[in-house]
Write an enzyme that holds these catalytic residues in place. Structure first.
Site, PDB file in Angstrom:
ATOM      1  N   TYR A  77      -1.084  -3.471  -8.193  1.00 30.28           N
ATOM      2  CA  TYR A  77       0.198  -2.444  -9.331  1.00 30.28           C
ATOM      3  C   TYR A  77       1.219  -2.606  -9.791  1.00 30.28           C
ATOM      4  CZ  TYR A  77       3.301   1.008  -7.613  1.00 30.28           C
ATOM      5  OH  TYR A  77       4.345   1.973  -7.626  1.00 30.28           O
ATOM      6  N   SER A  90       8.049   2.324 -11.677  1.00 30.88           N
ATOM      7  CA  SER A  90       8.095   1.258 -10.177  1.00 30.88           C
ATOM      8  C   SER A  90       9.385   0.191 -10.495  1.00 30.88           C
ATOM      9  CB  SER A  90       6.670   1.492  -9.635  1.00 30.88           C
ATOM     10  OG  SER A  90       7.357   0.939  -7.881  1.00 30.88           O
TER      11      SER A  90
END
Length: 211
Positions: free
Chosen positions: A99, A86
């Site tokens: 995350y 990401s």
């Protein structure tokens, strides 16, 4: 085309499924590890279970699949392993501590693995996409902390087909980091310069150690 439901947190299940597919079809040419979840929230306000779930699925789920598939690819001397990290694996984002940690881990794992597998003819590519139009993004948006939402949602989201196509193109030309926007590509280049130099040094050392 066949589809199988699998919990990537279960390493034994990953190995059993991959072994059965290899027995039927031979070593894979491509392995794409893209399973992931996100649970927004400030770290001190979240239950520890949210951090654990993101690490188990996003990072350990990736390693479980790769551990199951890579040996047959190494034995065949070819193949591509692609992982989806990401943009939050390039820099920290408040409200996304768990995350970010999981996606930094995926990127670090990919950086190390590409060094280890290079001499075996297996390439590794990692994608660092921005927001991508998926059901996961639809789930995440309303849960973003309001204070950070102007930053976390400042860029335009991309269709998943664009992210996937960029990842495939990057892998096919032997690239490591797939950053599908100009802004992310610039950030990745700045961060990747040093790691690229370190990777080449280590690859040379590993080649020299071969009998």
């Amino acid at each position: 085309m066949t589809a199988h439901v699998l919990d990537v947190r279960d390493g034994a299940a990953c190995t059993a499924l991959v072994d059965s597919l290899v027995a039927e079809h031979g070593p894979p040419l491509w392995v794409v590890a893209s399973a992931g979840i996100v649970e927004p929230g400030f770290f001190l306000e979240q239950d520890a279970a949210a951090t654990l779930a993101q690490m188990e699925i996003n990072f350990l789920g990736t390693t479980n699949l790769v551990r199951a598939a890579a040996p047959s690819m190494v034995a065949a001397g070819r193949g591509h392993i692609a992982m989806v990290a990401s943009a939050a694996g390039l820099f920290g984002v408040a409200g996304y501590a768990g995350y970010c940690a999981s996606k930094f881990a995926v990127r670090g794992f990919a950086e190390a693995l590409r060094i280890e597998l290079a001499a075996a003819g297996v390439s590794v590519t990692v994608s660092v996409p921005p927001d991508t139009d998926t059901p996961q993004l639809a789930y995440e948006r309303p849960l973003r902390p309001a204070a950070i939402a102007p930053f976390a949602g400042s860029g335009r989201s991309l269709p998943p087909q664009v992210v996937a196509a960029h990842l495939v193109r990057t892998a096919e030309r032997g690239g490591f980091l797939s950053a599908p926007t100009a802004q992310l590509a610039a950030i990745a280049r700045m961060q990747g310069l040093a790691s690229g130099i370190f990777a080449r040094v280590q690859m040379r050392l590993l080649r020299r150690s071969k009998p």
